[in-house]
Design a protein around this motif. Structure first.
Motif, PDB file in Angstrom:
ATOM      1  N   TYR A  75       0.836  -1.205   0.000  1.00  0.00           N
ATOM      2  CA  TYR A  75       0.000   0.000   0.000  1.00  0.00           C
ATOM      3  C   TYR A  75       0.871   1.257   0.000  1.00  0.00           C
ATOM      4  N   ALA A  76       1.895   1.261   0.859  1.00  0.00           N
ATOM      5  CA  ALA A  76       2.785   2.424   0.909  1.00  0.00           C
ATOM      6  C   ALA A  76       3.514   2.617  -0.411  1.00  0.00           C
ATOM      7  N   MET A  77       3.981   1.538  -1.009  1.00  0.00           N
ATOM      8  CA  MET A  77       4.714   1.641  -2.275  1.00  0.00           C
ATOM      9  C   MET A  77       3.796   2.050  -3.419  1.00  0.00           C
ATOM     10  N   SER A  78       2.496   1.692  -3.315  1.00  0.00           N
ATOM     11  CA  SER A  78       1.566   2.075  -4.382  1.00  0.00           C
ATOM     12  C   SER A  78       1.209   3.555  -4.329  1.00  0.00           C
ATOM     13  N   ARG A  79       1.336   4.174  -3.147  1.00  0.00           N
ATOM     14  CA  ARG A  79       0.973   5.585  -3.012  1.00  0.00           C
ATOM     15  C   ARG A  79       2.170   6.521  -3.154  1.00  0.00           C
TER      16      ARG A  79
ATOM     17  N   GLN B 218      -4.937   0.096  -8.104  1.00  0.00           N
ATOM     18  CA  GLN B 218      -6.237   0.142  -8.767  1.00  0.00           C
ATOM     19  C   GLN B 218      -7.336   0.694  -7.860  1.00  0.00           C
ATOM     20  N   VAL B 219      -7.061   0.837  -6.574  1.00  0.00           N
ATOM     21  CA  VAL B 219      -8.053   1.410  -5.656  1.00  0.00           C
ATOM     22  C   VAL B 219      -8.100   2.919  -5.875  1.00  0.00           C
ATOM     23  N   PRO B 220      -9.252   3.486  -6.213  1.00  0.00           N
ATOM     24  CA  PRO B 220      -9.343   4.926  -6.491  1.00  0.00           C
ATOM     25  C   PRO B 220      -8.913   5.764  -5.284  1.00  0.00           C
ATOM     26  N   PHE B 221      -8.054   6.720  -5.530  1.00  0.00           N
ATOM     27  CA  PHE B 221      -7.575   7.586  -4.455  1.00  0.00           C
ATOM     28  C   PHE B 221      -8.689   8.495  -3.936  1.00  0.00           C
ATOM     29  N   GLU B 222      -9.738   8.707  -4.760  1.00  0.00           N
ATOM     30  CA  GLU B 222     -10.845   9.550  -4.332  1.00  0.00           C
ATOM     31  C   GLU B 222     -11.549   8.983  -3.088  1.00  0.00           C
ATOM     32  N   LEU B 223     -11.569   7.650  -2.978  1.00  0.00           N
ATOM     33  CA  LEU B 223     -12.175   7.036  -1.793  1.00  0.00           C
ATOM     34  C   LEU B 223     -11.389   7.403  -0.531  1.00  0.00           C
TER      35      LEU B 223
END
Length: 282
Positions: A100-104, A170-175
């Motif tokens: 998760y950290a690496m994806s952001r 793939q998880v929308p950052f808007e959420l």
């Protein structure tokens, strides 16, 4: 099954030809398991019969009784589960947080880190066993489950990072932004918003990591010299000598050993397939 294969583009045709091809493929895939099971029911002479017998002439449970009574197969299975379960939990916790950290993080260093992780997977466990032995001996962790758990997690964690990172992207950052507006912290957002959306990928990664840890052999043989601590893979290896091998007992032991894996995959096959094919179909 044939419909599913045709949807994935594996079979360009339908009807009975597709069904026949699917059945033949399943039979070829399951034949080694069948051969393992019936070999455990044979005696040592019938194992080497020529031509081979596909149905035991005189089925016997003597080999299964031997591994239960004389070899204490349940102890080996308990040791394997004692290693596999903590490895799976550690991998899921650390792997999900790291991925998760690496994806952001939008940084080239993250891409470099992923490449390094992939390159490290090239090294076989047999090559890493010696430095692992030296490290754990220096911190007095030899002949403990913790040594094998940590050594195996170092392998499965890299796999989890590589697989989960693109899934998290793939998880929308808007959420997440919406949760921040509602007053959630980063940790609360990760736990309450992101993780529920990653349920299927986490199940797939957890299952594959469990299988890899359950079948751990090199670290179990290198780091655990006490027989009462060794996993089932090392127990199977003890049947094979330099000049002779009790193959019917090996097959009986192996049949019992793979039973938990078969149960897991049969129980979770739908989730595993849906996770592996996620994103393949529009």
């Amino acid at each position: 099954m044939s419909v599913r294969l045709r949807q994935l583009g594996v079979l360009p045709f339908g009807g009975w030809p597709a069904t026949a091809v699917a059945i033949i493929g399943v039979c070829i895939y399951l034949f080694p398991i069948y051969w393992m099971l019936i070999s455990g029911l044979k005696d040592s002479a019938e194992i080497f019969a020529n031509p081979p017998t596909f149905v035991p002439r005189a089925p016997s449970l003597a080999a299964f009784e031997y591994v239960f009574v004389r070899e204490n197969v349940l102890r080996y299975l308990r040791n394997s589960l004692t290693i596999a379960i903590p490895v799976t939990l550690l991998t899921l916790v650390l792997g999900s947080m790291g991925a998760y950290a690496m994806s952001r993080l939008r940084n080239r260093l993250v891409d470099v880190a992923i490449v390094v992780v992939l390159l490290l997977q090239v090294f076989p466990e047999a090559l890493l066993a010696t430095p692992m032995f030296i490290i754990f001996r220096s911190i007095d962790l030899l002949n403990t489950f913790a040594a094998v758990i940590l050594a195996t997690t170092s392998k499965t964690l890299a796999f989890a990072l590589v697989i989960l990172r693109p899934m998290f992207r793939q998880v929308p950052f808007e959420l997440e932004e919406a949760s921040f507006v509602d007053g959630c912290t980063r940790l609360q957002t990760f736990r309450l918003v992101v993780l529920p959306l990653m349920k299927v990928p986490l199940i797939v990664v957890g299952t594959l990591c469990f299988v890899q840890a359950y079948g751990q052999f090199v670290y179990g043989l290198t780091l655990l010299s006490q027989q009462e601590l060794q996993p089932a893979t090392v127990g199977i290896y003890s049947f094979v000598g330099a000049e002779y091998a009790d193959w019917h007992r090996v097959m009986a032991f192996s049949s019992i050993f793979v039973l938990p894996i078969l149960v897991i995959f049969l129980a979770m096959q739908r989730r595993i397939v849906s996770g592996l094919t996620a994103g393949a179909l529009k």
